[in-house]
Design an enzyme around this catalytic site. Structure first.
Site, PDB file in Angstrom:
ATOM      1  N   ARG A 137      -9.601   0.559   9.137  1.00 32.82           N
ATOM      2  CA  ARG A 137      -9.154  -0.809   9.397  1.00 32.82           C
ATOM      3  C   ARG A 137     -10.213  -1.634  10.121  1.00 32.82           C
ATOM      4  O   ARG A 137      -9.985  -2.817  10.365  1.00 32.82           O
ATOM      5  CB  ARG A 137      -7.910  -0.750  10.275  1.00 32.82           C
ATOM      6  CG  ARG A 137      -6.605  -1.033   9.523  1.00 32.82           C
ATOM      7  CD  ARG A 137      -5.502  -0.898  10.534  1.00 32.82           C
ATOM      8  NE  ARG A 137      -4.294  -1.581  10.203  1.00 32.82           N
ATOM      9  CZ  ARG A 137      -3.239  -1.009   9.658  1.00 32.82           C
ATOM     10  NH1 ARG A 137      -3.283   0.250   9.280  1.00 32.82           N
ATOM     11  NH2 ARG A 137      -2.128  -1.693   9.472  1.00 32.82           N
ATOM     12  N   ARG A 197      11.550  -6.408   4.802  1.00 30.08           N
ATOM     13  CA  ARG A 197      11.408  -4.946   4.729  1.00 30.08           C
ATOM     14  C   ARG A 197      12.345  -4.252   5.712  1.00 30.08           C
ATOM     15  O   ARG A 197      12.508  -4.670   6.845  1.00 30.08           O
ATOM     16  CB  ARG A 197       9.961  -4.551   5.024  1.00 30.08           C
ATOM     17  CG  ARG A 197       9.757  -3.039   5.070  1.00 30.08           C
ATOM     18  CD  ARG A 197       8.328  -2.652   4.896  1.00 30.08           C
ATOM     19  NE  ARG A 197       7.512  -2.965   6.050  1.00 30.08           N
ATOM     20  CZ  ARG A 197       6.211  -2.663   6.124  1.00 30.08           C
ATOM     21  NH1 ARG A 197       5.601  -2.087   5.109  1.00 30.08           N
ATOM     22  NH2 ARG A 197       5.513  -2.968   7.198  1.00 30.08           N
ATOM     23  N   ARG A 241      -0.297  -9.427  13.248  1.00 33.58           N
ATOM     24  CA  ARG A 241      -0.894  -8.376  12.403  1.00 33.58           C
ATOM     25  C   ARG A 241      -1.758  -8.983  11.303  1.00 33.58           C
ATOM     26  O   ARG A 241      -2.821  -8.464  10.964  1.00 33.58           O
ATOM     27  CB  ARG A 241       0.201  -7.499  11.798  1.00 33.58           C
ATOM     28  CG  ARG A 241       0.854  -6.597  12.838  1.00 33.58           C
ATOM     29  CD  ARG A 241       2.151  -6.019  12.327  1.00 33.58           C
ATOM     30  NE  ARG A 241       1.959  -5.073  11.249  1.00 33.58           N
ATOM     31  CZ  ARG A 241       2.912  -4.751  10.374  1.00 33.58           C
ATOM     32  NH1 ARG A 241       4.093  -5.327  10.424  1.00 33.58           N
ATOM     33  NH2 ARG A 241       2.670  -3.866   9.440  1.00 33.58           N
ATOM     34  N   LYS A 263       0.821  -1.217   0.000  1.00 29.84           N
ATOM     35  CA  LYS A 263       0.000   0.000   0.000  1.00 29.84           C
ATOM     36  C   LYS A 263       0.859   1.272   0.000  1.00 29.84           C
ATOM     37  O   LYS A 263       0.580   2.204  -0.738  1.00 29.84           O
ATOM     38  CB  LYS A 263      -0.916   0.042   1.239  1.00 29.84           C
ATOM     39  CG  LYS A 263      -1.929  -1.077   1.301  1.00 29.84           C
ATOM     40  CD  LYS A 263      -2.938  -0.837   2.418  1.00 29.84           C
ATOM     41  CE  LYS A 263      -2.337  -0.787   3.803  1.00 29.84           C
ATOM     42  NZ  LYS A 263      -1.788  -2.055   4.294  1.00 29.84           N
ATOM     43  N   ARG A 301      11.505  -2.468  11.168  1.00 30.60           N
ATOM     44  CA  ARG A 301      10.453  -1.972  12.062  1.00 30.60           C
ATOM     45  C   ARG A 301      10.218  -2.990  13.167  1.00 30.60           C
ATOM     46  O   ARG A 301      10.227  -4.183  12.917  1.00 30.60           O
ATOM     47  CB  ARG A 301       9.151  -1.795  11.267  1.00 30.60           C
ATOM     48  CG  ARG A 301       8.957  -0.408  10.725  1.00 30.60           C
ATOM     49  CD  ARG A 301       7.804  -0.327   9.758  1.00 30.60           C
ATOM     50  NE  ARG A 301       6.530  -0.797  10.271  1.00 30.60           N
ATOM     51  CZ  ARG A 301       5.371  -0.637   9.619  1.00 30.60           C
ATOM     52  NH1 ARG A 301       5.355  -0.030   8.447  1.00 30.60           N
ATOM     53  NH2 ARG A 301       4.243  -1.099  10.129  1.00 30.60           N
TER      54      ARG A 301
HETATM   55  P1  AMP Z   1       0.781   0.299   9.121  1.00 31.07           P
HETATM   56  O1  AMP Z   1       2.009   1.127   8.934  1.00 31.07           O
HETATM   57  O2  AMP Z   1      -0.405   0.808   8.326  1.00 31.07           O
HETATM   58  O3  AMP Z   1       1.028  -1.184   8.898  1.00 31.07           O
HETATM   59  O4  AMP Z   1       0.341   0.463  10.659  1.00 31.07           O
HETATM   60  C1  AMP Z   1       1.203   0.050  11.706  1.00 31.07           C
HETATM   61  C2  AMP Z   1       0.401  -0.138  12.979  1.00 31.07           C
HETATM   62  O5  AMP Z   1      -0.204   1.110  13.360  1.00 31.07           O
HETATM   63  C3  AMP Z   1      -0.760  -1.116  12.897  1.00 31.07           C
HETATM   64  O6  AMP Z   1      -0.347  -2.465  13.068  1.00 31.07           O
HETATM   65  C4  AMP Z   1      -1.646  -0.618  14.048  1.00 31.07           C
HETATM   66  O7  AMP Z   1      -1.131  -1.003  15.307  1.00 31.07           O
HETATM   67  C5  AMP Z   1      -1.485   0.893  13.952  1.00 31.07           C
HETATM   68  N1  AMP Z   1      -2.508   1.482  13.041  1.00 31.07           N
HETATM   69  C6  AMP Z   1      -2.297   2.106  11.837  1.00 31.07           C
HETATM   70  N2  AMP Z   1      -3.449   2.497  11.285  1.00 31.07           N
HETATM   71  C7  AMP Z   1      -4.429   2.123  12.146  1.00 31.07           C
HETATM   72  C8  AMP Z   1      -5.846   2.219  12.125  1.00 31.07           C
HETATM   73  N3  AMP Z   1      -6.506   2.771  11.094  1.00 31.07           N
HETATM   74  N4  AMP Z   1      -6.526   1.718  13.194  1.00 31.07           N
HETATM   75  C9  AMP Z   1      -5.893   1.156  14.242  1.00 31.07           C
HETATM   76  N5  AMP Z   1      -4.563   1.007  14.320  1.00 31.07           N
HETATM   77  C10 AMP Z   1      -3.823   1.484  13.277  1.00 31.07           C
END
Ligand code: AMP
Length: 215
Positions: A88, A127, A171, A13, A160
């Site tokens: 989400r 990554r 996740r 994404k 990360r």
């Molecule tokens: P991402 O970089 O989009 O994979 O997000 C990393 C982490 O941030 C996720 O695993 C969640 O813990 C938190 N996070 C990001 N976006 C959301 C969201 N819309 N709702 C809840 N938690 C989020």
């Protein structure tokens, strides 16, 4: 144009969003990036989000909706945006629908990137990310320099915390349980477009452009 990008963690994404915003001259809103910045800045939000993120869980919906409400109210969103990592959950999708209705701006499309679980685990374990500018690298397809310093900005390139194997599994499980229903929500609203997310970033971007141009 106002877009939502759906897809499991590691489905590409972020990479796709970076290309879309250049092409469409719209802003990229990544809730993961916003939360990581809050952690770096040591804000109250960052302190609240850090443990949740490291466990691969989701930050509560009301917090995420407050973040999005504030972000979408800014002037730079007037030309359009691509939401990456939001919504989400179903309550987030409903909150976004109500928020956009109150702003009288409709969503144009929801693009869902389809990638197999095996490909996701392999992409996420490989990554690496620049701590300073957030640029992604991949040990197999786009390796970082041997000294792990990003030549572009001088930032340190690291894995990360939530890309460690145990957290990746968590996740993915959270995604299947809480975010896959969001696809169904948008399918019912006839906004969902499912796109094959396998192949190089150029191939995936090409598929999406054909869809955007055809509509
Ligand atoms: P991402 O970089 O989009 O994979 O997000 C990393 C982490 O941030 C996720 O695993 C969640 O813990 C938190 N996070 C990001 N976006 C959301 C969201 N819309 N709702 C809840 N938690 C989020």
């Amino acid at each position: 144009m106002r877009l939502v990008l759906l897809g499991a963690p590691g489905s590409g994404k972020g990479t796709l969003a970076a290309r879309l915003i250049q092409h469409l001259k719209i802003v990229h809103i990544s809730t993961g990036d916003i939360l990581r910045q809050a952690i770096k800045d040591g804000t109250d939000l960052g302190r609240e989000a850090r443990d949740v993120m490291n466990q691969g869980q989701l930050v509560p919906d009301h917090i995420m909706l407050d973040i999005i409400r504030e972000r979408l109210s800014r002037q730079d969103c007037a030309n359009g945006f691509v939401l990456d990592g939001f919504p989400r959950t179903i309550p987030q999708a409903e909150g976004l629908r109500n928020l956009l209705a109150s702003m009288t701006v409709p969503l144009d499309k929801v693009i869902s990137l389809e990638v197999t679980s095996e490909a996701i685990v392999s992409r996420l374990s490989a990554r690496r990310v620049c701590l300073k500018c957030g640029r992604d690298f991949n040990l197999n397809t786009n390796p970082p320099p041997a000294d792990s310093v990003h030549p572009g900005c001088g930032g340190k390139i690291v894995q990360r915390d939530d890309d460690k194997p145990e957290t990746i599994r968590k996740r993915l499980e959270v995604y299947r349980r809480q975010t896959e229903p969001v696809e169904e929500f948008y399918r019912k609203n006839e906004l969902l477009i499912e796109v094959d997310g396998t192949g190089s970033p150029e191939e995936v971007f090409g598929r999406i452009l054909r869809i955007i141009d055809a509509n």
